[in-house]
Design a protein around this motif. Structure first.
Motif, PDB file in Angstrom:
ATOM      1  N   PHE A  66       0.781  -1.143  -0.054  1.00 35.73           N
ATOM      2  CA  PHE A  66      -0.055   0.013  -0.014  1.00 35.73           C
ATOM      3  C   PHE A  66       0.773   1.099   0.019  1.00 35.73           C
ATOM      4  CE2 PHE A  66      -2.520   3.045   2.379  1.00 35.73           C
ATOM      5  CZ  PHE A  66      -3.632   3.231   1.474  1.00 35.73           C
ATOM      6  N   ALA A  67       1.856   1.218   0.801  1.00 35.57           N
ATOM      7  CA  ALA A  67       2.844   2.236   0.742  1.00 35.57           C
ATOM      8  C   ALA A  67       3.398   2.657  -0.475  1.00 35.57           C
ATOM      9  CB  ALA A  67       3.953   2.363   2.121  1.00 35.57           C
ATOM     10  N   GLU A  68       4.041   1.661  -1.155  1.00 36.67           N
ATOM     11  CA  GLU A  68       4.391   1.829  -2.454  1.00 36.67           C
ATOM     12  C   GLU A  68       3.569   2.347  -3.439  1.00 36.67           C
ATOM     13  OE1 GLU A  68       6.668  -0.608  -6.094  1.00 36.67           O
ATOM     14  OE2 GLU A  68       5.785  -1.771  -4.133  1.00 36.67           O
ATOM     15  N   ARG A  69       2.206   1.874  -3.383  1.00 34.18           N
ATOM     16  CA  ARG A  69       1.008   2.466  -4.238  1.00 34.18           C
ATOM     17  C   ARG A  69       1.072   3.960  -3.900  1.00 34.18           C
ATOM     18  NH1 ARG A  69       2.819  -2.181  -5.067  1.00 34.18           N
ATOM     19  NH2 ARG A  69       1.946  -3.236  -7.083  1.00 34.18           N
ATOM     20  N   ALA A  70       0.956   4.464  -2.835  1.00 34.39           N
ATOM     21  CA  ALA A  70       0.849   5.557  -2.141  1.00 34.39           C
ATOM     22  C   ALA A  70       2.071   6.691  -2.396  1.00 34.39           C
ATOM     23  CB  ALA A  70       0.533   5.890  -0.832  1.00 34.39           C
ATOM     24  N   GLY A  71       3.146   5.949  -3.305  1.00 35.46           N
ATOM     25  CA  GLY A  71       4.384   6.687  -3.806  1.00 35.46           C
ATOM     26  C   GLY A  71       5.208   6.901  -2.632  1.00 35.46           C
ATOM     27  N   HIS A  72       5.149   6.214  -1.435  1.00 35.69           N
ATOM     28  CA  HIS A  72       5.920   6.412  -0.340  1.00 35.69           C
ATOM     29  C   HIS A  72       5.733   7.966   0.320  1.00 35.69           C
ATOM     30  CE1 HIS A  72       7.791   2.346  -0.664  1.00 35.69           C
ATOM     31  NE2 HIS A  72       7.886   2.835  -2.082  1.00 35.69           N
ATOM     32  N   GLY A  73       4.465   8.344   0.155  1.00 37.05           N
ATOM     33  CA  GLY A  73       4.318   9.780   0.584  1.00 37.05           C
ATOM     34  C   GLY A  73       3.464   9.915   1.899  1.00 37.05           C
ATOM     35  N   HIS A  74       2.370  10.433   1.672  1.00 42.52           N
ATOM     36  CA  HIS A  74       1.548  10.951   2.781  1.00 42.52           C
ATOM     37  C   HIS A  74       0.289  10.270   3.136  1.00 42.52           C
ATOM     38  CE1 HIS A  74       4.241  14.244   3.136  1.00 42.52           C
ATOM     39  NE2 HIS A  74       4.298  14.528   2.039  1.00 42.52           N
ATOM     40  N   ILE A  75       0.047   9.390   4.332  1.00 38.77           N
ATOM     41  CA  ILE A  75      -0.875   8.615   4.649  1.00 38.77           C
ATOM     42  C   ILE A  75      -1.815   9.135   5.454  1.00 38.77           C
ATOM     43  CG2 ILE A  75      -1.955   6.412   5.466  1.00 38.77           C
ATOM     44  CD1 ILE A  75      -0.078   6.300   2.872  1.00 38.77           C
ATOM     45  N   VAL A  76      -3.385   9.275   5.276  1.00 38.79           N
ATOM     46  CA  VAL A  76      -4.297   9.777   6.150  1.00 38.79           C
ATOM     47  C   VAL A  76      -5.164   8.892   6.393  1.00 38.79           C
ATOM     48  CG1 VAL A  76      -6.033  11.461   6.314  1.00 38.79           C
ATOM     49  CG2 VAL A  76      -4.275  12.090   5.063  1.00 38.79           C
ATOM     50  N   VAL A  77      -5.206   8.371   8.138  1.00 38.16           N
ATOM     51  CA  VAL A  77      -6.115   7.617   8.512  1.00 38.16           C
ATOM     52  C   VAL A  77      -7.362   8.098   9.117  1.00 38.16           C
ATOM     53  CG1 VAL A  77      -6.216   6.047  10.534  1.00 38.16           C
ATOM     54  CG2 VAL A  77      -4.176   6.330   9.257  1.00 38.16           C
ATOM     55  N   LEU A  78      -8.611   7.764   8.738  1.00 38.04           N
ATOM     56  CA  LEU A  78      -9.774   8.346   9.090  1.00 38.04           C
ATOM     57  C   LEU A  78     -10.321   7.067   9.919  1.00 38.04           C
ATOM     58  CD1 LEU A  78     -11.378   9.791   5.805  1.00 38.04           C
ATOM     59  CD2 LEU A  78      -9.870  10.773   7.208  1.00 38.04           C
TER      60      LEU A  78
END
Length: 336
Positions: A66-78
């Motif tokens: 998942f982190a790779e698909r997010a470009g190793h960028g910024h994750i938001v948890v809701l």
């Protein structure tokens, strides 16, 4: 002199408040947590993806995917309960991302808050945590947050959901709006009854328009209730099918619809494909002659577009008579 010193102290205190990774001063309706560098540029391109998690402990390989698909960028948890602990785990223990911001909703008004919406706009990946999906329906359905979640995946960015977070990703959602979490015997005994609280026109995820999702699947014996949900859903959507995911397992769906299961304990994803539309009456048990059930394991191939499964772990045709489930295929025992 004393006044200047006081002003400097106040400025220092305000700076520390703004920089703090724990809950900052947030308006009523939500709490906010952050960890990492939220202003850093995303180092790689994002990709549209779905991570469908059954609840329980996380498979870390799935999160690295998942982190790779997010470009190793910024994750938001809701989420709508708890605090920032999931964000801490993603950032510190799993790693591979620049920052994690967590928003904990306690009121529907927060779904229109400008700060919340700006954080979602900036997200490279969004993770919907577990809890009570009824709160997600109450707080987000028909709001700017729901619209931004839909827009997020259209922009080519990944979204994930575990437990309650997965329950709301399907085109038809079991909203648990009756104040409880219905079990299989109760749902099969009255699929047209008031406890089967299905919600539509909430989120619109790729390839999930005709899917009802369910979680904690084998551990909580939820095949029967998913079949009952499909019986109710098929009254309006003749194409409705079900996907259940076991605990400690994640179905990772790529942008082209191909998917692989990742699991910590040998769990499965369950593809449930009924035939036809059963007749339903409130207060009457379900009768349904043919419901195909297919098990997807780590060595299986699955295409969410065609619903084709290669190398299934198990497969069979179940039936329901008088509200009782018969001939359901048995999953192999989970590894512990």
């Amino acid at each position: 002199m004393a006044m200047k010193t006081l002003l400097r102290l106040w400025a220092t205190f305000a700076t520390l408040l703004l920089a703090a990774p724990a809950s900052a001063q947030a308006p009523a309706g939500y709490a906010y947590y952050e960890i990492g560098d939220v202003a850093a540029p995303t180092p790689a391109r994002t990709a549209q993806a779905l991570m469908l998690m059954g609840g329980g402990e996380w498979d870390r390989g799935a999160f690295r995917w998942f982190a790779e698909r997010a470009g190793h960028g910024h994750i938001v948890v809701l989420r709508a309960s708890g605090a920032g602990d999931a964000g801490e785990e993603i950032y510190r223990d799993i790693g591979g991302v620049l920052s994690v911001q967590t928003i904990v909703f306690s009121d529907r008004a927060a779904a229109s808050d400008p700060r919340v919406l700006a954080i979602l706009e900036h997200a490279d990946g969004i993770f919907l945590a577990g809890g009570d999906q009824a709160n997600y329906v109450r707080y987000w359905k028909g709001t700017p947050v729901a619209r931004l979640l839909n827009a997020h995946v259209r922009k080519g960015r990944p979204i994930a959901g575990t437990s309650a977070g997965l329950a709301i990703l399907g085109g038809t959602t079991y909203g648990a709006m009756d104040g409880g979490s219905i079990d299989s015997p109760t749902a099969l005994a009255d699929p047209a009854g008031p406890a089967v609280t299905l919600v539509t026109d909430f989120l619109h995820m790729p390839r999930l328009a005709h899917v009802v999702t369910d979680t904690h699947f084998n551990a909580r014996d939820r095949l029967g209730r998913l079949i009952a949900f499909l019986a109710a859903a098929r009254q309006k959507d003749a194409s409705a099918i079900g996907i259940g995911v076991d605990e400690e397992s994640a179905l990772c769906v790529e942008a082209d619809g191909t998917a692989k299961l990742r699991t910590r304990n040998g769990g499965f994803a369950w593809l449930v494909q009924p035939r036809g539309k059963p007749a339903l009456k409130p207060g009457r048990p379900l009768d349904w002659e043919k419901v195909r059930v297919t098990g997807i394991g780590p060595d299986s191939g699955f295409d969410l577009t065609s619903l084709r499964v290669t190398a299934p772990v198990f497969a069979g045709m179940a039936r329901v008579a008088g509200g009782r489930l018969f001939d359901a295929p048995k999953a192999p025992a989970l590894a512990r």
